[in-house]
Design an enzyme around this catalytic site. Structure first.
Site, PDB file in Angstrom:
ATOM      1  N   ASP A 121       0.804  -1.105  -0.117  1.00 11.10           N
ATOM      2  CA  ASP A 121       0.038   0.018  -0.191  1.00 11.10           C
ATOM      3  C   ASP A 121       0.895   1.456   0.129  1.00 11.10           C
ATOM      4  O   ASP A 121       2.161   1.239   0.336  1.00 11.10           O
ATOM      5  CB  ASP A 121      -0.844   0.184   1.098  1.00 11.10           C
ATOM      6  CG  ASP A 121      -1.976  -0.908   1.039  1.00 11.10           C
ATOM      7  OD1 ASP A 121      -2.283  -1.448   0.050  1.00 11.10           O
ATOM      8  OD2 ASP A 121      -2.432  -1.394   2.194  1.00 11.10           O
ATOM      9  N   TYR A 158       6.201 -10.064   6.794  1.00 22.15           N
ATOM     10  CA  TYR A 158       6.264  -8.396   7.080  1.00 22.15           C
ATOM     11  C   TYR A 158       6.725  -8.077   8.442  1.00 22.15           C
ATOM     12  O   TYR A 158       6.157  -8.921   9.235  1.00 22.15           O
ATOM     13  CB  TYR A 158       4.498  -8.062   6.881  1.00 22.15           C
ATOM     14  CG  TYR A 158       4.251  -7.886   5.555  1.00 22.15           C
ATOM     15  CD1 TYR A 158       4.418  -6.481   4.721  1.00 22.15           C
ATOM     16  CD2 TYR A 158       3.775  -8.830   4.945  1.00 22.15           C
ATOM     17  CE1 TYR A 158       3.815  -6.280   3.497  1.00 22.15           C
ATOM     18  CE2 TYR A 158       3.312  -8.727   3.298  1.00 22.15           C
ATOM     19  CZ  TYR A 158       3.553  -7.554   2.751  1.00 22.15           C
ATOM     20  OH  TYR A 158       3.021  -7.206   1.564  1.00 22.15           O
TER      21      TYR A 158
END
Length: 355
Positions: free
Chosen positions: A106, A170
């Site tokens: 994002d 992540y």
């Protein structure tokens, strides 16, 4: 494919500073080409170099999440993929080079190591580039300082960077003891989520994270606009741990400021799943939720609930790694190209790779 020409597929690892781009994928308007005036090269006003007002160009996602296209005023919207493919134009491939990127991050999300595959078809009679030359050439021609190629590998022609990935990890960085934004070192800003609280209940966060492990319907942690066909995912690892002292924190600040890392591993994630899970775990650490409530949230499958609707800021999130188990020649964690190999200078031409 022309007679005698060979199309070679490569897997490249690359990293970028997410706050310089809106999205990683290709944007609706190609990366602006340099202008040439009276035989001299002059950068386009909206290029990667800072404009007169000090701003850098922002990117926009055009391929997924609704196919949004945008131009803000006279400023072209560009993404990481634009710069990668612009650099690849200098390889003089017989066909246009397109990057197929493994993980779509994002706006504001950083990548320590993302991956992509690309095909390069050299002119007839020219052998394929070595992976080392390819990585060095791309780095030479990348026009944005916030993107770097780490390493490249030759892969089979059927290899797909997104579909073949077996693991993605992540990490999310938190800072505690920061009542005001100006109390965070400038070098840590846009690199972590600064919390006003002096401490976190890490044991409670770790207990809560255990409820998320395994195969579940993660609808409660999925944001609207997700392209995923199924909300079921398998979370292999979720951890909360303290970071070593930041080198950017002054000694007189080190007692007050502490840094923490949350890590999540899965084959794939839903849209904003990691940031939503992070927000819920932080709520547990602050005492706003109990570990048992996290299980209730997960089982509710409701993304609009009061607690799970919050999304952690994008700038604290980093794509740490993308792994491929089926490729024995590819290391599980790529090292930087400059640290792994030394490519002789004569193999590269400053303006383009020899065709």
């Amino acid at each position: 494919m022309g007679a005698g020409s060979v199309r070679a597929r490569y897997l490249v690892y690359f990293q970028y500073l997410g706050t310089d781009f809106k999205y990683v994928l290709w944007a609706s308007h190609p990366c602006p080409r340099p202008l040439r005036v009276a035989g001299r090269r002059r950068e386009h006003p909206s290029s990667s170099r800072r404009a007169a007002d000090g701003r850098r160009p922002r990117g926009w996602l055009a391929l997924s999440l609704g196919g949004v296209a945008a131009v803000r005023g006279a400023q072209h919207a560009v993404g990481v993929q634009n710069y990668l493919e612009e650099a690849a134009e200098r390889l003089n491939s017989a066909v246009p080079v397109k990057f197929t990127i493994s993980s779509r991050t994002d706006a504001g999300v950083h990548a320590l190591s993302n991956a992509a595959h690309l095909d390069v078809q050299r002119r007839a009679g020219r052998p394929p580039f070595s992976p080392e030359v390819l990585a060095d050439a791309l780095n030479t021609h990348l026009r944005h300082p916030a993107i770097r190629i780490l390493q490249a590998f030759r892969v089979p022609s059927h290899f797909h960077a997104r579909h073949a990935a077996t693991s993605r990890t992540y990490l999310y960085r938190l800072a505690t003891g920061c009542p005001r934004p100006d109390q965070l070192p400038v070098f840590e800003r846009s690199r972590c989520w600064a919390l006003r609280a002096d401490c976190l209940d890490v044991a409670a966060m770790q207990e809560a994270a255990q409820h998320l492990l395994g195969t579940h319907d993660f609808s409660a942690f999925q944001s609207a606009g997700s392209p995923a066909a199924s909300p079921v995912r398998t979370l292999r690892r979720a951890s909360v741990s303290p970071e070593p002292a930041s080198p950017f924190v002054l000694p007189q600040e080190s007692r007050r400021l502490r840094f923490w890392t949350l890590e999540f591993e899965s084959q794939s994630f839903l849209y904003r799943q990691v940031r939503r899970m992070t927000a819920v775990l932080v709520a547990v650490g602050l005492g706003a939720l109990t570990p048992a409530q996290v299980r209730v949230i997960l089982e509710s499958r409701d993304p609009l609930g009061r607690h799970q609707s919050r999304v952690a800021p994008a700038y604290g999130l980093f794509l740490k790694s993308v792994l491929y188990e089926s490729l024995g020649s590819v290391p599980k964690q790529p090292c930087a190209a400059s640290a792994c190999t030394e490519v002789p200078d004569e193999l590269l031409v400053p303006s383009e790779v020899s065709s």
